[in-house]
Design a protein around this motif. Structure first.
Motif, PDB file in Angstrom:
ATOM      1  N   UNK A 135       0.825  -1.209   0.000  1.00 20.74           N
ATOM      2  CA  UNK A 135       0.000   0.000   0.000  1.00 20.74           C
ATOM      3  C   UNK A 135       0.853   1.249   0.000  1.00 20.74           C
ATOM      4  N   UNK A 136       0.353   2.325  -0.650  1.00 21.20           N
ATOM      5  CA  UNK A 136       1.150   3.534  -0.798  1.00 21.20           C
ATOM      6  C   UNK A 136       2.410   3.194  -1.575  1.00 21.20           C
ATOM      7  N   UNK A 137       3.561   3.726  -1.115  1.00 19.00           N
ATOM      8  CA  UNK A 137       4.800   3.396  -1.830  1.00 19.00           C
ATOM      9  C   UNK A 137       5.590   2.321  -1.090  1.00 19.00           C
ATOM     10  N   UNK A 138       4.935   1.699  -0.103  1.00 16.98           N
ATOM     11  CA  UNK A 138       5.662   0.710   0.704  1.00 16.98           C
ATOM     12  C   UNK A 138       5.683  -0.651   0.011  1.00 16.98           C
ATOM     13  N   UNK A 139       6.886  -1.187  -0.155  1.00 17.97           N
ATOM     14  CA  UNK A 139       7.040  -2.478  -0.822  1.00 17.97           C
ATOM     15  C   UNK A 139       8.082  -3.315  -0.091  1.00 17.97           C
ATOM     16  N   UNK A 140       7.830  -4.610  -0.015  1.00 17.65           N
ATOM     17  CA  UNK A 140       8.813  -5.542   0.543  1.00 17.65           C
ATOM     18  C   UNK A 140       9.439  -6.293  -0.620  1.00 17.65           C
ATOM     19  N   UNK A 141      10.712  -6.035  -0.860  1.00 15.55           N
ATOM     20  CA  UNK A 141      11.447  -6.725  -1.927  1.00 15.55           C
ATOM     21  C   UNK A 141      12.164  -7.913  -1.308  1.00 15.55           C
ATOM     22  N   UNK A 142      11.935  -9.070  -1.897  1.00 13.27           N
ATOM     23  CA  UNK A 142      12.486 -10.308  -1.342  1.00 13.27           C
ATOM     24  C   UNK A 142      13.544 -10.813  -2.319  1.00 13.27           C
ATOM     25  N   UNK A 143      14.739 -11.102  -1.824  1.00 19.46           N
ATOM     26  CA  UNK A 143      15.798 -11.482  -2.759  1.00 19.46           C
ATOM     27  C   UNK A 143      16.727 -12.540  -2.173  1.00 19.46           C
ATOM     28  N   UNK A 144      17.181 -13.412  -3.067  1.00 22.83           N
ATOM     29  CA  UNK A 144      18.256 -14.357  -2.756  1.00 22.83           C
ATOM     30  C   UNK A 144      19.533 -13.714  -3.282  1.00 22.83           C
ATOM     31  N   UNK A 145      20.367 -13.184  -2.379  1.00 15.85           N
ATOM     32  CA  UNK A 145      21.569 -12.462  -2.803  1.00 15.85           C
ATOM     33  C   UNK A 145      22.738 -13.411  -3.052  1.00 15.85           C
ATOM     34  N   UNK A 146      22.525 -14.691  -2.786  1.00 22.19           N
ATOM     35  CA  UNK A 146      23.601 -15.669  -2.927  1.00 22.19           C
ATOM     36  C   UNK A 146      23.559 -16.602  -1.737  1.00 22.19           C
ATOM     37  N   UNK A 198      28.796  -8.816   0.645  1.00 28.81           N
ATOM     38  CA  UNK A 198      29.162  -7.652  -0.183  1.00 28.81           C
ATOM     39  C   UNK A 198      27.914  -7.101  -0.874  1.00 28.81           C
ATOM     40  N   UNK A 199      27.098  -8.023  -1.398  1.00 26.06           N
ATOM     41  CA  UNK A 199      25.870  -7.587  -2.090  1.00 26.06           C
ATOM     42  C   UNK A 199      24.901  -6.953  -1.095  1.00 26.06           C
ATOM     43  N   UNK A 200      24.803  -7.531   0.086  1.00 24.52           N
ATOM     44  CA  UNK A 200      23.918  -6.959   1.108  1.00 24.52           C
ATOM     45  C   UNK A 200      24.390  -5.556   1.476  1.00 24.52           C
ATOM     46  N   UNK A 201      25.695  -5.400   1.597  1.00 21.06           N
ATOM     47  CA  UNK A 201      26.241  -4.088   1.961  1.00 21.06           C
ATOM     48  C   UNK A 201      25.952  -3.064   0.862  1.00 21.06           C
ATOM     49  N   UNK A 202      26.064  -3.478  -0.406  1.00 20.41           N
ATOM     50  CA  UNK A 202      25.772  -2.516  -1.492  1.00 20.41           C
ATOM     51  C   UNK A 202      24.307  -2.116  -1.506  1.00 20.41           C
ATOM     52  N   UNK A 203      23.450  -3.025  -1.077  1.00 21.45           N
ATOM     53  CA  UNK A 203      22.016  -2.733  -1.037  1.00 21.45           C
ATOM     54  C   UNK A 203      21.670  -1.799   0.121  1.00 21.45           C
ATOM     55  N   UNK A 204      22.469  -1.850   1.181  1.00 18.62           N
ATOM     56  CA  UNK A 204      22.172  -1.103   2.410  1.00 18.62           C
ATOM     57  C   UNK A 204      22.651   0.340   2.271  1.00 18.62           C
TER      58      UNK A 204
END
Ligand SMILES: [Zn+2]
Length: 293
Positions: A135-146, A198-204
């Protein structure tokens, strides 16, 4: 198991509309994201009964419907509550179809005192990524980063670009631990975990709050530091294999950044990963290389 403590704690707000509580017996963090239309739960507790209890506890915070439940990985304290969410969309990594129906999972259920036949597999199995609009602009993005803590780790990145004073929250599962050192089991990847971080850190982004699988929320600097700790384990296994140290001496001979009991379960996996990599890339392991002309 009568003597086990199955209590669940009170919801704590970690950012606007984002909550966590701690569920026993494993002190696991359970997350709740509330949007203007719907809510999403992260992880399900350690048994079908506890899952049902957590489902009911959502109403302490919101009357919005629960749109989806995400399990960050297959370990009992995160995934064994799935059966408590009948009729709700449940989401997990595709490897869970196998691991949650394995003899090991059944043994785990028996040990916790319930019938393995009541273990459920997520209905939506994902390989790479998915998203749930709340709802609104709130979204839960779910990912397998490795791969990392397990072969099927998922993170949940809560974004809400239109919301004021909201810099995001990432539920990291056991890829990050702040209650103690990260835990390496036979299903962990010593070789890949630090790349996944590393991927998690780039996302954060700066200001983001990261909720680990166990322990209090942390910031992105903590992720960078834990990435370095996990990478130190990878390099130490590389050194031991390169020096020809026998597998059964690795724990005693290694120079580990935390108590060796956190890596005892992964030694055989680590040795085979590092040997396979050395065989694939001559020169990266313990083989002599020819000088380049
Ligand atoms: Zn775990």
């Amino acid at each position: 198991m009568g003597e086990r403590n199955w209590s669940i704690g009170a919801w704590q707000e970690v950012a606007a509309g984002v909550f966590r509580l701690v569920a026993q017996p494993a002190s696991v963090n359970v997350g709740l994201v509330v949007g203007s239309e719907a809510a999403l739960l992260v992880d399900t507790g350690s048994s079908p009964d506890q899952g049902a209890q957590l489902r009911a506890a959502v109403q302490q915070v919101t009357d919005k419907p629960l749109a989806a439940v995400v399990v960050t990985h297959d370990h009992f304290d995160h995934a064994f509550g799935l059966a408590g969410f009948g009729g709700i969309r449940t989401i997990g990594h595709e490897s869970l179809e196998q691991t949650l129906q394995s003899p090991g999972a059944a043994d785990g259920a028996r040990e916790l005192g319930f019938d393995p036949a009541t273990l459920a597999v997520p209905e939506t199995l994902i390989g790479v990524a998915d998203a749930v609009e709340l709802g609104g602009s709130r979204v839960a993005e779910i990912a397998h980063l490795g791969v990392g803590h397990t072969r099927g780790d998922l993170i949940v990145n809560v974004a809400d670009p239109a919301a004021k004073d909201f810099d995001g929250v990432i539920f990291a599962g056991d890829l990050i631990e702040s209650a103690g050192a990260p835990f390496f089991g036979p299903d962990s990847s010593v070789d890949e975990w630090s790349w996944t971080l590393d991927r998690l850190y780039s996302l954060a982004r700066p200001g983001v709050i990261i909720v680990p699988g166990h322990g209090d929320p942390v910031d992105r600097d903590f992720v960078r530091d834990q990435r370095d700790t996990v990478d130190a384990v990878r390099m130490e296994f590389g050194r031991l294999v390169g020096d020809g140290v026998a597998q059964d001496e690795a724990l005693a001979r290694g120079n580990w950044p935390f108590p060796a009991e956190h890596i005892a379960g992964v030694v055989a996996t680590a040795y085979s990963e590092i040997r396979a990599q050395a065989a694939q890339q001559p020169g990266a392991g313990d083989r002599p290389t020819l000088p380049l002309a």
